[in-house]
Motif scaffolding. Structure first.
Motif, PDB file in Angstrom:
ATOM      1  N   ILE A   1       0.874  -1.339   0.069  1.00 47.99           N
ATOM      2  CA  ILE A   1      -0.020   0.082   0.053  1.00 47.99           C
ATOM      3  C   ILE A   1       0.803   1.318   0.096  1.00 47.99           C
ATOM      4  O   ILE A   1       0.753   2.267  -0.798  1.00 47.99           O
ATOM      5  N   LEU A   2       1.569   1.414   0.773  1.00 50.96           N
ATOM      6  CA  LEU A   2       2.896   2.458   1.104  1.00 50.96           C
ATOM      7  C   LEU A   2       3.371   2.824  -0.266  1.00 50.96           C
ATOM      8  O   LEU A   2       3.622   3.804  -0.895  1.00 50.96           O
ATOM      9  N   ILE A   3       3.941   1.541  -1.127  1.00 51.53           N
ATOM     10  CA  ILE A   3       4.607   2.039  -2.272  1.00 51.53           C
ATOM     11  C   ILE A   3       3.925   2.284  -3.318  1.00 51.53           C
ATOM     12  O   ILE A   3       4.014   3.335  -4.213  1.00 51.53           O
ATOM     13  N   LEU A   4       2.888   1.868  -3.399  1.00 49.97           N
ATOM     14  CA  LEU A   4       1.710   2.276  -4.389  1.00 49.97           C
ATOM     15  C   LEU A   4       1.219   3.758  -4.126  1.00 49.97           C
ATOM     16  O   LEU A   4       0.812   4.518  -5.156  1.00 49.97           O
ATOM     17  N   THR A   5       1.028   4.080  -2.926  1.00 51.86           N
ATOM     18  CA  THR A   5       0.704   5.378  -2.395  1.00 51.86           C
ATOM     19  C   THR A   5       1.712   6.405  -2.748  1.00 51.86           C
ATOM     20  O   THR A   5       1.183   7.601  -3.644  1.00 51.86           O
ATOM     21  N   VAL A   6       2.512   6.113  -2.784  1.00 50.45           N
ATOM     22  CA  VAL A   6       3.924   7.137  -3.117  1.00 50.45           C
ATOM     23  C   VAL A   6       3.853   7.135  -4.645  1.00 50.45           C
ATOM     24  O   VAL A   6       4.042   8.362  -5.215  1.00 50.45           O
ATOM     25  N   LEU A   7       3.671   6.308  -5.355  1.00 46.01           N
ATOM     26  CA  LEU A   7       3.515   6.300  -7.013  1.00 46.01           C
ATOM     27  C   LEU A   7       2.170   7.229  -7.302  1.00 46.01           C
ATOM     28  O   LEU A   7       2.401   7.867  -8.215  1.00 46.01           O
ATOM     29  N   LEU A   8       1.306   7.041  -6.569  1.00 45.30           N
ATOM     30  CA  LEU A   8       0.121   7.962  -6.699  1.00 45.30           C
ATOM     31  C   LEU A   8       0.240   9.246  -6.463  1.00 45.30           C
ATOM     32  O   LEU A   8      -0.096  10.328  -7.435  1.00 45.30           O
ATOM     33  N   ILE A   9       1.128   9.603  -5.324  1.00 39.92           N
ATOM     34  CA  ILE A   9       1.342  11.203  -4.950  1.00 39.92           C
ATOM     35  C   ILE A   9       2.209  11.538  -6.182  1.00 39.92           C
ATOM     36  O   ILE A   9       2.046  12.825  -6.317  1.00 39.92           O
ATOM     37  N   LEU A  10       3.166  10.936  -6.524  1.00 35.26           N
ATOM     38  CA  LEU A  10       4.051  11.357  -7.663  1.00 35.26           C
ATOM     39  C   LEU A  10       3.015  11.262  -9.024  1.00 35.26           C
ATOM     40  O   LEU A  10       3.765  11.698 -10.206  1.00 35.26           O
ATOM     41  N   LYS A  11       2.092  11.390  -8.991  1.00 36.85           N
ATOM     42  CA  LYS A  11       1.009  11.452 -10.036  1.00 36.85           C
ATOM     43  C   LYS A  11       1.087  10.369 -11.010  1.00 36.85           C
ATOM     44  O   LYS A  11       1.123  10.396 -12.266  1.00 36.85           O
ATOM     45  N   LEU A  12       1.197   9.107 -10.624  1.00 38.82           N
ATOM     46  CA  LEU A  12       1.259   7.969 -11.389  1.00 38.82           C
ATOM     47  C   LEU A  12      -0.243   7.791 -11.939  1.00 38.82           C
ATOM     48  O   LEU A  12      -1.179   7.812 -11.386  1.00 38.82           O
TER      49      LEU A  12
END
Length: 238
Positions: free
Chosen positions: A104-115
């Motif tokens: 969850i944390l890895i994918l959340t970071v990717l979302l914050i980076l506008k993935l």
């Protein structure tokens, strides 16, 4: 009595969040319920209350449901539900919590980076499968859906209604599987009944909040929920 008061507060906040955003009941509720109850009891209380919430809400927002998307999510969840019940019954839940929290944390970071993701039928099926797996194993179906729909930029109203309809199916199947293979307890059902009034109050509050949440605020809430869930799952798995 103090435990019941905490239960009521948890359910009130979680149901208001779920109703206003389409996510949050299991993501917020389950970690705190695990502080009050044994793992299997906490997971079943969460599923029972989530099923009640989805049943109560779905009639009002049924016209907003993306039926084709719902079918793909449910179809994809079938395999995940079966594997999830094996985890629920036999495997180390602490290890699973660690892995899910990190994911969850890895994918959340990717979302914050506008993935950005492109929605496809196969990805809908895969998302449903992962969500189904997490439903029967730890009672938390929301993170894969939340991550996926945030990435594809799904409309808030469609997201809320379609996920509620999906929850109605997977929670029911999960509860049947868990009771059939793992049993249940009197404490589970008494606690769920005690929490029902606060669940309905939270639903009313959430409907009011839904009208006032802007897309930007909605996105911020999404990130906060995911980060909190990921960190909590990792910490409690140690």
């Amino acid at each position: 009595m103090d435990g019941w008061m905490i239960l009521v507060l948890i359910v009130l906040v979680a149901s208001a969040l779920q109703t206003s955003t389409g996510f949050g009941f299991s993501i917020v509720g389950t970690p705190f319920l695990l502080l009050l109850y044994p793992a299997h009891t906490a997971i079943q209380i969460n599923i029972i209350l989530s099923l009640c919430l989805s049943t109560f809400m779905i009639y009002k927002i049924r016209r907003e449901v993306d039926k084709d998307l719902l079918k793909r999510l449910v179809k994809g969840s079938i395999t995940g539900l079966v594997f999830g019940i094996i985890i629920y019954l036999y495997l180390n839940v602490q290890l699973l919590k660690m892995l899910v929290g990190t994911f969850i944390l890895i994918l959340t970071v990717l979302l914050i980076l506008k993935l950005k993701l492109t929605q496809t039928n196969n990805r809908d099926l895969l998302t449903g499968g992962i969500s189904g797996f997490l439903t029967t194993s730890i009672g938390v179906p929301g993170p894969p859906l939340l991550l996926y729909f945030s990435g594809v930029g799904a409309a808030k109203a469609v997201l809320r209604s379609t996920t509620l309809a999906y929850y109605l199916v997977v929670y029911f199947v999960s509860l049947v599987l868990q009771i059939s293979f793992g049993g249940t307890s009197k404490e589970t059902w008494i606690s769920a009944v005690i929490a029902l009034p606060s669940l309905f109050v939270g639903i009313v509050l959430g409907q009011i909040l839904f009208k006032w949440i802007s897309p930007k605020t909605f996105q911020l809430i999404t990130y906060i929920i995911l980060i909190f869930t990921g960190i909590y799952l990792i910490v409690t798995s140690m």
